[in-house]
Enzyme design. Structure first.
Site, PDB file in Angstrom:
ATOM      1  N   LYS A   1      -2.389 -12.776 -29.858  1.00 27.44           N
ATOM      2  CA  LYS A   1      -3.271 -13.926 -29.666  1.00 27.44           C
ATOM      3  C   LYS A   1      -2.772 -14.674 -28.417  1.00 27.44           C
ATOM      4  O   LYS A   1      -1.749 -15.348 -28.464  1.00 27.44           O
ATOM      5  CB  LYS A   1      -3.228 -14.842 -30.896  1.00 27.44           C
TER       6      LYS A   1
ATOM      7  N   CYS B   1      10.058 -22.675 -19.306  1.00 31.33           N
ATOM      8  CA  CYS B   1      10.949 -23.207 -20.338  1.00 31.33           C
ATOM      9  C   CYS B   1      12.413 -23.124 -19.928  1.00 31.33           C
ATOM     10  O   CYS B   1      13.265 -23.751 -20.563  1.00 31.33           O
ATOM     11  CB  CYS B   1      10.729 -22.472 -21.659  1.00 31.33           C
TER      12      CYS B   1
ATOM     13  N   GLU C   1      11.636 -32.456 -21.920  1.00 27.71           N
ATOM     14  CA  GLU C   1      11.240 -31.387 -21.013  1.00 27.71           C
ATOM     15  C   GLU C   1      10.033 -31.847 -20.202  1.00 27.71           C
ATOM     16  O   GLU C   1       8.969 -32.125 -20.752  1.00 27.71           O
ATOM     17  CB  GLU C   1      10.899 -30.134 -21.824  1.00 27.71           C
TER      18      GLU C   1
ATOM     19  N   GLU D   1      10.826 -18.145 -29.516  1.00 24.98           N
ATOM     20  CA  GLU D   1      11.386 -18.583 -28.231  1.00 24.98           C
ATOM     21  C   GLU D   1      10.706 -19.904 -27.902  1.00 24.98           C
ATOM     22  O   GLU D   1       9.531 -19.944 -27.567  1.00 24.98           O
ATOM     23  CB  GLU D   1      11.142 -17.522 -27.159  1.00 24.98           C
TER      24      GLU D   1
END
Length: 474
Positions: A171, A280, A378, A246
């Protein structure tokens, strides 16, 4: 481009209407994909479950042959696939081509690594017993991939699953599904049997709930935010689903006073501004030892000011747009908060969000401190905040003061100081004088709230295998 589901070897546009895929550099529609949900996800899982017994019994050599055909087709068409990626998420074309090559590296690595799935014999405690350890594929694997690396994250999950003998349902992110569709078209051309690979586009919440609850699913692999990862983990608890997650990062970069400053600046540029800071593992906060802050900041400012911002399809562009308005607003908020709390803008500090296109200029901030949002969250944008420190121990403590632990970087020419940092930073990936440590043959993953498990390397294949212990009484 009209995207489609790929279920049991057939393409379809079933679903509740379509989802528009937009170009964040121009605000124009790139194409559409069907808005699938529970029905399409269920069909894909059932197709994968039906195909699994035969696929799992094929030889590793046969699986590798098909994978290498897919690998070759992907490289042959890398320009076309890269252009699709650039149009739907803004990544500069040169970076997009590099991502396709990186994706192909995962396919070739795991095609070969699949031939090296070894069991073992263990000495028994009795003469008339034998102990064997076998490895077997985990079963039907479902995956949810992010928008920032729509090809590489697909390949990093799909390749080891197929090499291990698992069947696969993907997906892709709703912002960047067209890259995945084209990759699947090439995989179909390579000749994978019906049901072995399946693709569903549409509602993340509806498809995700089927992924985490269907009894035929044996593993979920996900790359995305920590918040969504936690929700998927909760949903998966009912079936004790095997998970690889992750998740988010908040990468520190430490520059010690014995570093080669020119090389450190190059490393920071590579880490921080790749994909406009939308990775990331990109450096999110930069800690520079007091004695070299002025020189380092000046050189980083000079290098950053040379970056060209624009449409990723234009010649020489190094910084493309942010993917959507939410991403742009977060970057602008972080910069404004830093300025309000005493940061000095050396370069950048502004952007443009007009006509559904979102550009933020590469930014360097001096005099950052631990109270600023940019040093605690972040950012996911082209912002490089610099904060000074005095001792190596202080740098490690600042770097580790976060719930995340995906990637960290440091620059030093000292073996003893570097060894201290490498061993004491609580991160799954550490770059020592290296701003780009990722490689198909190396395990990628984080500690703490940055995830569970590893992708890439031999560890990436083990994630799709079960260990079976067989005790034989003679």
């Amino acid at each position: 481009m009209q995207g489609r589901h790929y279920i049991n070897g057939e393409w379809s546009t079933d679903g509740d209407g379509v989802i528009d895929v937009m170009n964040p550099a121009t605000g124009e529609r790139v194409g559409t994909v069907p808005n699938g949900g529970e029905e399409e996800a269920t069909k894909a899982i059932e197709a994968a479950a039906e195909a699994f017994p035969d696929w799992s019994k094929t030889t590793a050599y046969h699986r590798a042959e098909l994978m290498m055909k897919w690998h070759d087709l992907l490289l042959k068409n890398k320009q076309e696939v890269a252009e699709i990626m650039t149009k739907e998420m803004g990544k500069p074309l040169a970076e997009a081509i590099g991502e396709i090559e990186y994706s192909a590296a995962f396919i070739s690595w795991f095609a070969e690594e699949g031939k090296r799935v070894y069991g073992r014999s263990i000495p028994a405690s009795k003469e008339d017993k034998r102990i064997q350890i076998n490895k077997q594929p985990v079963g039907v694997v479902v995956s949810i991939t992010p928008w920032n690396f729509p090809a590489a994250m697909m390949a990093r999950k799909m390749a080891p699953a197929l090499a291990a003998g698992c069947t696969f349902v993907a997906k892709p992110a709703k912002l960047t599904p067209l890259t995945a569709v084209r990759i699947y078209e090439l995989a179909e051309e390579a000749g994978f049997p019906k049901g072995v690979i399946n693709l569903v586009t549409g509602s993340a919440s509806k498809i995700g709930k089927v992924f985490t609850s269907h009894p035929s699913v044996r593993k979920l692999t996900f790359t995305g935010s920590t918040e969504i990862g936690k929700e998927l983990m909760k949903q998966s608890s009912e079936t004790m689903l095997n998970l690889s997650l992750e998740l988010g990062g908040h990468a520190p970069i430490i520059v010690l006073d014995d570093a080669n400053i020119e090389e450190a600046v190059k490393g920071v540029m590579a880490s921080k501004f790749r994909n406009a800071g939308q990775t990331c593992v990109c450096g999110n906060r930069i800690y520079v030892q007091e004695g070299i802050v002025e020189e380092f900041s000046q050189k980083l400012q000079e290098a950053t000011s040379q970056l060209k911002v624009g449409n990723g399809l234009d010649e020489g562009v190094q910084i493309g747009p942010l993917v959507d308005k939410d991403g742009y607003d977060k970057v602008a908020k972080h910069v404004q908060d830093a300025v309000d709390k005493g940061a000095k803008v050396l370069v950048g500090g502004d952007g443009s969000a007009e006509n559904d296109s979102y550009f933020y200029n590469p930014t360097v901030l001096l005099n950052a401190n631990s109270d600023m949002l940019v040093m605690n969250e972040e950012t996911f944008g082209p912002v490089a905040p610099i904060m000074s420190f005095q001792t190596d121990e202080e740098a490690v403590n600042l770097a580790n003061d976060t719930r995340f632990g995906l990637a960290a970087y440091f620059f030093t020419e000292s073996m003893s100081r570097g060894t201290y940092l490498a061993e004491n930073l609580d991160y799954g990936i550490v770059g020592w004088n290296d701003g780009l440590p990722s490689a198909a043959q190396a395990p990628f993953g984080g500690m703490k709230e940055s995830g569970i498990g590893r992708e890439g390397g031999k560890e990436g294949l083990e994630a799709f295998l079960e260990t079976k212990y067989i005790s034989i009484q003679l």
